[in-house]
Motif scaffolding. Structure first.
Motif, short mmCIF file in Angstrom:
data_model
loop_
_atom_site.label_atom_id
_atom_site.label_comp_id
_atom_site.label_asym_id
_atom_site.label_seq_id
_atom_site.Cartn_x
_atom_site.Cartn_y
_atom_site.Cartn_z
N GLY A 179 0.83 -1.20 0.00
CA GLY A 179 0.00 0.00 0.00
C GLY A 179 0.86 1.24 0.00
O GLY A 179 2.05 1.20 0.32
N GLN A 180 0.24 2.38 -0.37
CA GLN A 180 0.95 3.66 -0.49
C GLN A 180 2.05 3.56 -1.54
O GLN A 180 3.17 4.01 -1.36
CB GLN A 180 1.50 4.11 0.87
N TYR A 181 1.71 2.95 -2.65
CA TYR A 181 2.64 2.78 -3.77
C TYR A 181 2.27 3.74 -4.89
O TYR A 181 1.13 4.23 -4.97
CB TYR A 181 2.59 1.33 -4.29
N ASP A 182 3.23 4.01 -5.75
CA ASP A 182 3.02 4.92 -6.86
C ASP A 182 4.20 4.77 -7.80
O ASP A 182 5.30 4.43 -7.37
CB ASP A 182 2.93 6.36 -6.35
N PRO B 200 1.23 -4.33 -5.37
CA PRO B 200 0.65 -5.60 -4.90
C PRO B 200 1.12 -6.84 -5.66
O PRO B 200 1.31 -7.90 -5.04
CB PRO B 200 -0.86 -5.37 -5.06
N ASN B 201 1.29 -6.74 -6.97
CA ASN B 201 1.77 -7.92 -7.70
C ASN B 201 3.18 -8.30 -7.25
O ASN B 201 3.53 -9.49 -7.19
CB ASN B 201 1.73 -7.66 -9.21
N ILE C 258 -4.17 -7.19 -3.70
CA ILE C 258 -3.36 -8.29 -3.15
C ILE C 258 -4.24 -9.53 -2.97
O ILE C 258 -3.75 -10.67 -3.09
CB ILE C 258 -2.69 -7.90 -1.81
N THR C 259 -5.53 -9.35 -2.73
CA THR C 259 -6.43 -10.50 -2.65
C THR C 259 -6.51 -11.21 -3.99
O THR C 259 -6.48 -12.46 -4.06
CB THR C 259 -7.83 -10.04 -2.19
N GLU C 260 -6.59 -10.44 -5.07
CA GLU C 260 -6.64 -11.05 -6.40
C GLU C 260 -5.31 -11.71 -6.76
O GLU C 260 -5.28 -12.83 -7.25
CB GLU C 260 -6.99 -9.98 -7.44
N ARG D 232 -0.91 -18.75 2.17
CA ARG D 232 -2.27 -18.40 2.57
C ARG D 232 -2.33 -16.92 2.92
O ARG D 232 -1.52 -16.44 3.72
CB ARG D 232 -2.70 -19.24 3.78
N LEU D 233 -3.27 -16.20 2.36
CA LEU D 233 -3.44 -14.78 2.65
C LEU D 233 -4.37 -14.61 3.84
O LEU D 233 -5.47 -15.16 3.87
CB LEU D 233 -4.02 -14.06 1.44
N ALA D 234 -3.94 -13.82 4.82
CA ALA D 234 -4.77 -13.48 5.98
C ALA D 234 -5.09 -11.99 5.92
O ALA D 234 -4.18 -11.17 5.81
CB ALA D 234 -4.06 -13.82 7.29
#
Length: 366
Positions: A279-282, A292-293, A329-331, A339-341
């Motif tokens: 997050g907070q990326y640009d 996220p990727n 990030i969920t996608e 495993r994503l929490a």
């Protein structure tokens, strides 16, 4: 008119100078601390350097686009209109034998491991700016106070940016903390703010600290920078490997994607859990914050079994919709090896419970 303008400008400069004398800006390293910094192989030409040079913006046209996006263009949904949902867990009544993580929003994390308490990059003042009108926390996200925390065995600080090293929070924590572990030079801020020198542990990349209680903490590299006022790179930014007799946890701190994820995974992995900046990326600062990727790819390269994304959903520091980091990030985490929490702020994450499930709490929030 020129005289009036010159006087006004001089007055403004003088006011800014006086304001930067405020203790919240901290203090640059000096004396023995500075000498140790200068002996670090990562300190060159007057400042700390990343292991590889990596520019954020690649050409002039890109630069102009980013300037337009930053100062002129309006980004829809940059701030949520609704209250962010949360869960208020009583931190003082936790079973001390249970290994848990509780996320406070952004990168602030409370952790209980092997009967010890950890607090990572706590920001509990509701803002992440040295200016009175600076960036504020979303409604519903700032639910914990320092008074509600138990005593902290290990306070971990990844670097000295305001969204990770919060002056007000650190002052309030002063009598609750047994040890502070951080990068070279950051201890100067703590000592200036009244912390005893003997509890400050400042380390370089690749350093290892073994405690008598079965906890080992390793400070490692990340691709970022440091600064609280005008002179950057004077203290070190780090990531953490936290080990107990039966668990290994990685925290990225802030940093852009680079080969260090593969190297850390090969050297220290596999990891039971990874707390990953997301997050907070640009494009304007792609070199120092992961997209996220890249977070998904880095988590696999670290060989982590479980991942919690952090650095999102509390403050708007970049020009993207507030929900975009957690949505993306969920996608990107679908069909991955980990495993994503995705806990809500304050929700108890049970580190030994592989069957614990988490809601997509951000859905339907405006």
């Amino acid at each position: 008119m020129l005289i009036v303008f010159a006087l006004a400008l001089s007055l403004l400069i003088f006011i800014c100078f006086l304001y930067t004398r405020h203790p919240l800006f901290g203090k640059l390293p000096s004396g023995e601390r500075l000498q140790r910094i200068q002996n670090s192989p990562n300190y060159r030409q007057g400042q700390f350097r990343n292991l590889t040079d990596k520019r954020g913006m690649t050409d002039c046209s890109h630069t102009f686009i980013e300037l337009y996006r930053t100062f002129i263009k309006t980004i829809p949904h940059r701030h949520p209109k609704d209250i962010i949902p949360s869960v208020k867990t009583n931190l003082r009544t936790l079973n001390p034998q249970q290994d848990v993580i509780i996320w406070f929003g952004h990168s602030s994390v409370f952790m209980q491991l092997h009967g010890k308490t950890f607090l990572i990059d706590p920001v509990m003042s509701g803002k992440v700016s040295p200016l009175p009108w600076g960036t504020r926390a979303y409604r519903g996200t700032d639910i914990y106070t320092v008074d509600e925390l138990p005593d902290i065995d290990y306070l971990l600080i990844s670097h000295d940016h305001y969204d990770h090293l919060d002056y007000k929070t650190i002052l309030q924590l002063k009598n609750k903390v047994k040890y502070v572990i951080t990068g070279l030079g950051v201890g100067e801020h703590f000592e200036y703010w009244g912390y005893p020198k003997d509890i400050l542990i400042e380390k370089d990349w690749g350093d290892r600290i073994e405690f008598d209680d079965g906890i080992t903490i390793i400070t490692e590299t990340t691709h970022h920078d440091s600064r609280r006022a005008f002179d950057g790179g004077k203290n070190l930014w780090i990531s953490f490997i936290i080990q107990s007799p039966n668990k290994k946890i990685f925290y990225t701190g802030d940093g852009g994607y680079n080969k260090h994820f593969v190297e850390i995974g090969e050297k220290y992995g596999p990891f039971d859990w990874a707390l990953m900046e997301n997050g907070q990326y640009d494009a304007a600062w792609h070199a120092v914050h992961c997209h996220p990727n890249e977070v998904a790819q880095a988590t696999e390269e670290l060989n982590a079994r479980n991942m919690i994304p952090v650095h999102h959903s509390k403050f708007s520091l970049a020009k993207h919709p507030w929900y975009e980091p957690i949505t993306r990030i969920t996608e990107y985490s679908k069909s991955r090896k980990y495993r994503l929490a995705t806990p809500m702020i304050g929700e108890l994450v049970e580190l030994d419970n592989d069957h614990q499930r988490f809601k997509q709490w951000w859905e339907n929030i405006r």
